[in-house]
Design a protein around this motif. Structure first.
Motif, mmCIF file in Angstrom:
data_model
loop_
_atom_site.group_PDB
_atom_site.id
_atom_site.type_symbol
_atom_site.label_atom_id
_atom_site.label_comp_id
_atom_site.label_asym_id
_atom_site.label_seq_id
_atom_site.Cartn_x
_atom_site.Cartn_y
_atom_site.Cartn_z
ATOM 1 N N SER A 7 0.967 -1.337 0.132
ATOM 2 C CA SER A 7 -0.053 0.065 -0.057
ATOM 3 C C SER A 7 0.782 1.198 0.119
ATOM 4 C CB SER A 7 -0.897 -0.099 1.308
ATOM 5 O OG SER A 7 -0.168 0.103 2.445
ATOM 6 N N PHE A 8 2.113 0.898 0.296
ATOM 7 C CA PHE A 8 2.770 2.152 0.343
ATOM 8 C C PHE A 8 3.336 2.574 -0.981
ATOM 9 C CE2 PHE A 8 7.282 3.851 0.863
ATOM 10 C CZ PHE A 8 6.836 5.152 1.512
ATOM 11 N N ARG A 354 5.466 -1.750 11.098
ATOM 12 C CA ARG A 354 3.919 -1.618 11.269
ATOM 13 C C ARG A 354 3.511 -0.396 11.942
ATOM 14 N NH1 ARG A 354 4.960 -7.379 11.273
ATOM 15 N NH2 ARG A 354 5.444 -7.404 13.405
ATOM 16 N N GLU A 358 1.864 4.063 8.527
ATOM 17 C CA GLU A 358 0.822 5.077 8.054
ATOM 18 C C GLU A 358 1.278 6.641 8.248
ATOM 19 O OE1 GLU A 358 -3.588 6.683 9.285
ATOM 20 O OE2 GLU A 358 -2.582 4.767 10.470
ATOM 21 N N SER A 359 2.278 6.949 9.192
ATOM 22 C CA SER A 359 2.815 8.184 9.026
ATOM 23 C C SER A 359 3.703 8.207 8.015
ATOM 24 C CB SER A 359 3.727 8.390 10.343
ATOM 25 O OG SER A 359 2.800 8.317 11.500
ATOM 26 N N GLU A 361 3.559 6.795 4.949
ATOM 27 C CA GLU A 361 2.731 7.020 3.805
ATOM 28 C C GLU A 361 2.050 8.338 3.577
ATOM 29 O OE1 GLU A 361 -0.101 4.000 3.889
ATOM 30 O OE2 GLU A 361 1.185 2.463 4.164
ATOM 31 N N ASN A 362 1.615 8.940 4.816
ATOM 32 C CA ASN A 362 1.112 10.189 4.660
ATOM 33 C C ASN A 362 2.032 11.284 4.338
ATOM 34 O OD1 ASN A 362 -1.578 9.003 4.872
ATOM 35 N ND2 ASN A 362 -1.342 9.134 7.183
#
Length: 386
Positions: A7-8, A354, A358-359, A361-362
């Motif tokens: 997803s990255f 893990r 998210e950080s 990716e954002n």
């Protein structure tokens, strides 16, 4: 252990690397032109007409204007990037409002720290020309530079006619020479991601010291050799990537006796990080998270594996792609060298990923993903070894 990062997307880290003048000082020549300057052009793009090349015409230095920019900080650890990724150290703009061409010599240096850079150019009548210079560092002077030092930038511009020089401008100004291992996390004109990407220059796969590490690592493989590239098997099902990475880990531990030394990494603009290059980490048998990440990324790149450095608040670790098809990586916590097995280092790296994926990716502040191969395509090449 393999962890999916499908997803990255690294596209959000694509960087437009432009001119980043670090604390530039602007000084203007004392002799103004009497007409407005035409648009600037690069020195190598200058074209001359037969009429303008009559260099025997009298020269009126009052009709030659010199403007120049120079950096008020000299970052020695990434100095080879000046003139490519970073803007040139010195930019001199020459405007000749004489009706005929003029030959002009431009000299610049950081006294005591660089050689003298010299260019001789022909500037046609009513023409403006840019001269860009990057004086070469004196390696013996920088080698033992362990603290930043103030220095004097010197420039000299002279018109040439019939073997004689007519000084147009000569001046000096202050600059600050960084210690050879100092890297600033904040560079004016560059984003956080752009600055982080400069670390790729410190990944040095062709350094003989890195090659020696790989030679030692070959003894830890089943075949007794160290080979390059991917086998084409998806998800490293044949274990060839794992085997080589584990061998490098074992050699770094058992042959080089590497250990982690704790050093705070802030990534805060204005802060300076003292960084060991891979050869220094091997020679000193120690490194912090950045140092060890640079070393293992260098070894991975040297055997043609795709490596990435991940920066998170106060820490860095690496990822090595498992194959050339799937977006899957081995995440390696390099600070565990000398303390645990390679398998455990990958487990801890996966756990950290893990937590921060998210950080990253954002694109949150202080969260960066640097793919070494992508940086190479942008021109961020390995630093030369001594």
């Amino acid at each position: 252990m393999q962890v999916s990062a499908s997803s990255f997307r690294i596209w959000n880290l694509v960087i437009v690397l432009g001119a980043a003048l670090l604390g530039c000082a602007l000084l203007r020549g004392v002799v103004p032109a009497d007409t407005q300057s035409p648009p600037s052009v690069q020195a190598e793009q200058s074209t001359q007409t037969a009429q303008s090349l009559d260099l025997n015409q009298p020269i009126d230095v009052e009709k030659i204007q010199v403007d120049y920019l120079y950096r008020s900080d000299l970052i020695t650890i990434i100095y080879p990037l000046y003139g490519s990724i970073l803007d040139d150290f010195t930019i001199v703009t020459l405007t000749n409002t004489n009706p005929s061409a003029v030959r002009i010599k431009v000299l610049s240096e950081v006294q005591g720290y660089t050689d003298q850079s010299m260019d001789t150019v022909t500037v046609s009548g009513n023409e403006t020309l840019e001269v860009r210079q990057n004086p070469r560092l004196i390696s013996t002077r920088i080698e033992n530079l362990n603290v930043q030092q103030p220095a004097q930038f010197h420039i000299r511009v002279a018109a040439l006619q019939q073997g004689e020089e007519k000084i147009i401008l000569e001046g000096t100004g202050e600059t600050l020479v960084f210690a050879r291992r100092d890297f600033p996390w904040g560079i004016p004109g560059m984003s956080e991601a752009e600055t982080f990407e400069l670390l790729a220059a410190m990944v040095t796969p062709n350094d003989p010291k890195v090659e020696e590490l790989l030679r030692a690592a070959a003894d830890y493989t089943e075949s007794g050799s160290m080979w390059g590239g991917y086998s084409g098997v998806e998800d490293d099902e044949d274990g060839e990537v794992w085997e080589r990475l584990e061998a490098i880990w074992q050699a770094a531990d058992e042959v080089y006796d590497l250990t982690y030394v704790s050093t705070v990494v802030t990534y805060a603009p204005g802060d300076i990080q003292r960084i060991r290059l891979p050869r220094e980490t091997l020679e000193q048998q120690a490194g912090n998270c950045i140092d060890l990440s640079l070393l293992f990324a260098s070894a991975a790149e040297a055997i043609r594996l795709e490596a990435a450095i991940i920066g998170i608040p106060g820490h860095a670790f690496i990822a090595v792609r498992t194959d050339q098809v799937n977006d899957r990586y081995y995440f390696i916590e390099t600070t565990l060298i000398g303390q645990t097995s390679f398998a455990r280092a990958v487990e801890v790296g996966a756990e950290t990923w893990r937590e921060v994926a998210e950080s990253v990716e954002n694109g949150e502040p202080n969260y960066n993903w640097l793919t070494i191969a992508a940086a190479r395509e942008k021109g961020i090449l390995p630093l030369p070894w001594p």
